[in-house]
Design a protein around this motif. Structure first.
Motif, PDB file in Angstrom:
ATOM      1  N   ASP A  39       0.911  -1.120  -0.067  1.00 13.75           N
ATOM      2  CA  ASP A  39       0.183   0.096  -0.040  1.00 13.75           C
ATOM      3  C   ASP A  39       0.788   1.194   0.073  1.00 13.75           C
ATOM      4  N   ARG A  40       2.169   1.037  -0.230  1.00  7.46           N
ATOM      5  CA  ARG A  40       3.042   2.248  -0.136  1.00  7.46           C
ATOM      6  C   ARG A  40       2.710   2.997  -1.238  1.00  7.46           C
ATOM      7  N   HIS A  41       2.621   4.383  -1.019  1.00 14.00           N
ATOM      8  CA  HIS A  41       2.664   5.352  -2.219  1.00 14.00           C
ATOM      9  C   HIS A  41       3.677   6.488  -2.192  1.00 14.00           C
ATOM     10  N   LYS A  42       4.676   6.376  -3.079  1.00 18.46           N
ATOM     11  CA  LYS A  42       5.516   7.408  -2.987  1.00 18.46           C
ATOM     12  C   LYS A  42       5.091   8.470  -4.197  1.00 18.46           C
ATOM     13  N   ASP A  43       5.512   9.639  -3.701  1.00 20.41           N
ATOM     14  CA  ASP A  43       4.739  10.814  -4.560  1.00 20.41           C
ATOM     15  C   ASP A  43       5.800  11.126  -5.525  1.00 20.41           C
ATOM     16  N   VAL A  44       7.193  10.662  -5.315  1.00 22.46           N
ATOM     17  CA  VAL A  44       8.279  11.095  -6.180  1.00 22.46           C
ATOM     18  C   VAL A  44       8.677  10.166  -7.261  1.00 22.46           C
ATOM     19  N   LEU A  45       8.704  10.662  -8.471  1.00 18.93           N
ATOM     20  CA  LEU A  45       9.353   9.641  -9.507  1.00 18.93           C
ATOM     21  C   LEU A  45      10.861   9.483  -9.187  1.00 18.93           C
ATOM     22  N   LYS A  46      11.541   8.589  -9.380  1.00 21.13           N
ATOM     23  CA  LYS A  46      12.946   8.529  -9.402  1.00 21.13           C
ATOM     24  C   LYS A  46      13.328   7.671 -10.491  1.00 21.13           C
ATOM     25  N   TRP A  47      14.479   7.703 -11.074  1.00 22.26           N
ATOM     26  CA  TRP A  47      15.002   6.919 -11.999  1.00 22.26           C
ATOM     27  C   TRP A  47      16.547   7.020 -12.189  1.00 22.26           C
ATOM     28  N   GLY A  48      16.993   5.999 -12.702  1.00 23.16           N
ATOM     29  CA  GLY A  48      18.439   5.971 -13.095  1.00 23.16           C
ATOM     30  C   GLY A  48      18.718   4.991 -14.286  1.00 23.16           C
ATOM     31  N   ASP A  49      19.874   5.405 -14.940  1.00 23.52           N
ATOM     32  CA  ASP A  49      20.232   4.639 -16.098  1.00 23.52           C
ATOM     33  C   ASP A  49      21.464   3.713 -15.640  1.00 23.52           C
ATOM     34  N   GLU A  50      21.876   2.624 -16.427  1.00 24.05           N
ATOM     35  CA  GLU A  50      22.904   1.898 -16.418  1.00 24.05           C
ATOM     36  C   GLU A  50      23.476   1.574 -17.647  1.00 24.05           C
ATOM     37  N   VAL A  51      24.786   2.074 -17.741  1.00 25.94           N
ATOM     38  CA  VAL A  51      25.711   1.842 -18.842  1.00 25.94           C
ATOM     39  C   VAL A  51      26.731   0.896 -18.790  1.00 25.94           C
ATOM     40  N   GLU A  52      26.710  -0.194 -19.616  1.00 27.68           N
ATOM     41  CA  GLU A  52      27.758  -1.104 -19.471  1.00 27.68           C
ATOM     42  C   GLU A  52      29.064  -0.778 -20.409  1.00 27.68           C
ATOM     43  N   TYR A  53      30.204  -1.055 -20.103  1.00 25.57           N
ATOM     44  CA  TYR A  53      31.483  -0.551 -20.908  1.00 25.57           C
ATOM     45  C   TYR A  53      32.296  -1.586 -21.067  1.00 25.57           C
ATOM     46  N   MET A  54      33.138  -1.511 -22.078  1.00 21.64           N
ATOM     47  CA  MET A  54      34.110  -2.461 -22.349  1.00 21.64           C
ATOM     48  C   MET A  54      35.575  -1.878 -22.323  1.00 21.64           C
ATOM     49  N   LEU A  55      36.518  -2.715 -21.815  1.00 20.10           N
ATOM     50  CA  LEU A  55      37.961  -2.270 -21.819  1.00 20.10           C
ATOM     51  C   LEU A  55      38.636  -2.484 -23.040  1.00 20.10           C
ATOM     52  N   VAL A  56      38.981  -1.780 -23.945  1.00 19.17           N
ATOM     53  CA  VAL A  56      40.151  -2.183 -24.940  1.00 19.17           C
ATOM     54  C   VAL A  56      41.498  -1.607 -24.927  1.00 19.17           C
ATOM     55  N   SER A  57      42.193  -2.162 -25.656  1.00 20.95           N
ATOM     56  CA  SER A  57      43.529  -2.103 -25.602  1.00 20.95           C
ATOM     57  C   SER A  57      44.190  -1.914 -27.105  1.00 20.95           C
ATOM     58  N   PHE A  58      44.527  -0.779 -27.484  1.00 23.56           N
ATOM     59  CA  PHE A  58      45.019  -0.539 -28.994  1.00 23.56           C
ATOM     60  C   PHE A  58      46.446  -0.845 -29.228  1.00 23.56           C
ATOM     61  N   ASP A  59      46.707  -1.803 -30.102  1.00 19.93           N
ATOM     62  CA  ASP A  59      48.119  -2.008 -30.415  1.00 19.93           C
ATOM     63  C   ASP A  59      48.543  -1.469 -31.802  1.00 19.93           C
ATOM     64  N   HIS A  60      48.777  -0.082 -31.749  1.00 20.41           N
ATOM     65  CA  HIS A  60      48.989   0.723 -32.972  1.00 20.41           C
ATOM     66  C   HIS A  60      49.803   0.167 -34.127  1.00 20.41           C
ATOM     67  N   GLU A  61      51.025  -0.413 -33.489  1.00 18.23           N
ATOM     68  CA  GLU A  61      51.892  -1.030 -34.180  1.00 18.23           C
ATOM     69  C   GLU A  61      51.561  -1.950 -35.316  1.00 18.23           C
ATOM     70  N   ASN A  62      50.669  -2.905 -34.611  1.00 17.41           N
ATOM     71  CA  ASN A  62      50.423  -4.141 -35.307  1.00 17.41           C
ATOM     72  C   ASN A  62      48.722  -4.046 -35.640  1.00 17.41           C
ATOM     73  N   LYS A  63      48.321  -2.805 -35.481  1.00 16.44           N
ATOM     74  CA  LYS A  63      47.022  -2.631 -35.895  1.00 16.44           C
ATOM     75  C   LYS A  63      45.776  -3.703 -35.327  1.00 16.44           C
ATOM     76  N   LYS A  64      45.962  -3.768 -34.064  1.00 14.73           N
ATOM     77  CA  LYS A  64      45.041  -4.805 -33.412  1.00 14.73           C
ATOM     78  C   LYS A  64      44.449  -4.047 -32.315  1.00 14.73           C
ATOM     79  N   VAL A  65      43.262  -4.546 -31.781  1.00 14.73           N
ATOM     80  CA  VAL A  65      42.543  -3.869 -30.677  1.00 14.73           C
ATOM     81  C   VAL A  65      42.019  -5.421 -30.078  1.00 14.73           C
TER      82      VAL A  65
END
Ligand code: GLU
Ligand code: MG
Length: 637
Positions: A39-65
């Motif tokens: 029966d709980r009534h909250k009067d305020v909207l709350k919200w949030g986002d989630e972003v997922e990330y990848m960690l990458v490494s560039f090998d500029h010499e050999n053109k690889k990621v």
């Protein structure tokens, strides 16, 4: 991606022995929560986002990621410097499935005021900056949905060879267990899904047939009987949870003011899932090949499909209780609000005992069947130390089942003894390259909920039609070519502002059905005499709201992006990536993405994300935040 318990994980055989215990106590935990806060009534909207990330490494010499397997260390430092040092820190960081992944959210939820829409992008930028600062030389934080060469030889740093032997978690021919997050939850999930299913997971994605792609396109796996049997001609074959859960997405969670508002939003947004998924399409490449799909959804679905052959209907039921029509990661199977009831046209498999128990406890049919449906699943992970719990004050067993039902929408009861309200999570979106785009999609969806609630809009159509839309949404270029079932008259609240459209449409269309097939452009931008369009409705809402000039300007910029992606004036990330590869000098029109092509693509993505180059075909000319300069605000959207 859900509950993280510490301790000693149990094997599948042991977990299975406790499955009824987990379900029984999970339901008791749910009942405690329900009775305490129904029966709980909250009067305020709350919200949030989630972003997922990848960690990458560039090998500029050999053109690889490559994907860097340092997510755990980076996360530890982010949490140490952030939330553990300062409870009001503006960002929160969580682990994700891949050892090369992390997930970031705002430190505090956003509230209901319009000006907060103007802080989303800044917060996302803060996250990107914070995490990037911890990376090594030539490393970057990327918001790409799927890494094009995931599962190709040497795709990780450090490099590991896949180890397709029984003792491992994935047993994959391509995806080494070292690329899985080191927290035991993730490898246990992986192993237990495979053991429950009785074989490796099977993912077959149709290959994009280019001029020089072999036809039929056939890969052979003589060294692996399972793979040889499971792989299909003209498909890219994958065999591990990491190919799915190793992808990134963008999610939004809303707190509603009451349980009934949460149920209403859950239903309404469920119909929007396929539409926004197609609009956010960003994952055309898998295991080094160009595929014929634009979205990750079906790939993840197959990657965690723990159903046995009996449950999938391939063998008569003997050891299992039910035939189950979908994977644990899939679209929702029932609406939750009263207005949704008549559109519940999907056969729902439920645990009948749990359903009866919930009814006896005073829970209505719709909510009872929703929970009883989630609870047809077995728990996939269980920690020895976490078997016996205090059902009145803990909810781990409920969350165990709940958080491994990865559906397009998630209905979330409050945690026990907290002041958090009833929430719904919107889960279908693919993550975009830039903070600007991610903010645009998030703001679009949040604004849509405001409009749904203010104008009492009704998007409901039979749920089976939403499922059909989900299939269409994942196809290549669905945003331009797909036709989607959508409700024609969405103004059941009789609101005058949008009513004009409703009337116009009644007089010009004779069809008896409440819904029609529409393009994304029609749904988003509207079409005279057919459908008012979500963006025009949002714009008229905005016109009636008090919004400071700067915020209005940002919002209009965001809506412009969505509008143009829907009309085709701007490309989706998926389309843009396809063109990038097609135009790469090394591309042989054979659907193959080489290391070097992957390198230039991800390098470009990283430049775009860090605003080192423009990309008008993806973002339009005004992707940088255009501040109000005293001239007339552009309301031409
Ligand atoms: N990465 C998953 C996806 O792309 C979601 C995992 C989660 O629920 O956080 O849908
Ligand atoms: Mg996540």
């Amino acid at each position: 991606m859900g509950l993280l318990s510490q301790g000693s994980p149990l094997s599948w055989e042991e977990t299975k022995r406790h499955a009824d215990h987990v379900r029984r106590h999970g339901i008791l935990q749910f009942l405690h929560i329900y009775h305490a806060v129904k029966d709980r009534h909250k009067d305020v909207l709350k919200w949030g986002d989630e972003v997922e990330y990848m960690l990458v490494s560039f090998d500029h010499e050999n053109k690889k990621v490559r994907l860097v397997l340092s997510g755990e260390e980076v996360l530890e430092t982010l949490q140490e410097k952030g939330e553990r040092t300062n409870p009001n820190h503006p960002t929160l960081w969580r682990p994700e499935y891949g050892s090369y992944m992390i997930e970031g959210t705002p430190g505090q939820p956003y509230g209901g005021t319009m000006s907060e829409f103007n802080t989303v992008e800044d917060n996302m930028r803060k996250r990107r900056k914070e995490a990037t600062a911890l990376l090594g030389e030539n490393q970057a934080l990327c918001t790409i949905t799927s890494f094009p060469r995931l599962g190709c030889p040497g795709f990780t740093l450090p490099e590991f060879k896949p180890n397709p032997v029984e003792g491992g978690a994935s047993k994959s021919l391509f995806f080494p267990d070292e690329a899985i997050n080191k927290h035991p939850r993730f490898s246990t999930l992986t192993r237990n899904i495979r053991h429950r299913r009785g074989e490796k997971v099977v993912i077959n994605v149709p290959i994009f047939k280019d001029k020089n792609t072999p036809s039929p396109f056939i890969e052979t796996f003589p060294e692996d009987e399972e793979a040889a049997k499971a792989s299909k001609p003209d498909h890219i074959y994958m065999d591990a949870m990491g190919f799915g859960m190793g992808n990134c997405c963008l999610q939004v969670t809303f707190q509603a003011c009451s349980i009934s508002e949460a149920r209403y939003l859950y239903d309404q947004l469920a119909t929007i899932c396929p539409i926004v998924m197609a609009l956010s399409a960003a994952s055309p490449f898998y295991r080094g090949y160009v595929s014929d799909i634009d979205c990750r959804w079906g790939v993840i679905s197959a990657s965690v499909d723990d159903r046995t052959r009996e449950e999938r209907g391939l063998e008569p039921l003997k050891n299992n209780n039910y035939r189950i029509s979908k994977s644990r990661y899939d679209s929702i199977d029932s609406y939750l609000s009263e207005c949704g009831e008549k559109y519940n046209d999907i056969d729902l498999t439920i645990d009948k005992e749990i359903y009866e128990q919930l009814l006896q406890e005073g829970i209505d049919h719709l909510l009872a069947q929703h929970v009883a449906h989630l609870f047809i699943r077995d728990p996939l992970t269980l920690f020895e130390e976490k078997i016996h719990l205090d059902d009145a004050n803990e909810s781990d067993h409920f969350e165990n089942i709940q958080s491994t039902n990865w559906q397009t929408m998630r209905f979330k009861p409050p945690p026990p003894n907290s002041d958090i309200g009833w929430r719904v999570e919107f889960r279908p979106m693919e993550v975009q390259l830039t903070d600007f785009e991610n903010s645009a999609y998030v703001v679009f969806v949040v604004l849509l909920t405001r409009v749904i609630l203010s104008y009492k809009l009704d998007f409901l159509i039979p749920l089976s039609k939403v499922d059909e839309n989900m299939k269409v949404a994942q196809k290549r270029d669905a945003v331009l070519r797909g036709m989607f079932y959508f409700r024609k008259d969405i103004c059941k609240g009789g609101n005058t502002m949008v009513d004009g459209y409703g009337k116009a449409q009644h007089s010009t269309e004779q069809a008896l059905e409440e819904y029609a097939l529409m393009s994304i452009d029609t749904i988003i931008n509207g079409k005279e005499g057919v459908f008012p369009g979500l963006i025009p409705i949002l714009n008229s809402y905005l016109e009636n709201m008090e919004v400071d000039v700067d915020t209005r300007c940002s919002i209009l910029n965001y809506l412009k992006l969505i509008k143009k992606r829907a009309s085709g004036e701007l490309m989706t990330v998926a389309r843009w990536m396809r063109e990038f590869i097609a135009n790469h000098p090394d591309y042989k029109q054979d659907s193959v993405i080489t290391d070097e092509m992957n390198y230039s693509l991800i390098l470009k993505c990283n430049q775009i994300a860090n605003e080192l180059c423009e990309c008008p075909e993806l973002l339009g000319p005004a992707f940088r935040k255009v501040k109000y300069s005293g001239s007339k605000t552009d309301s031409s959207t």
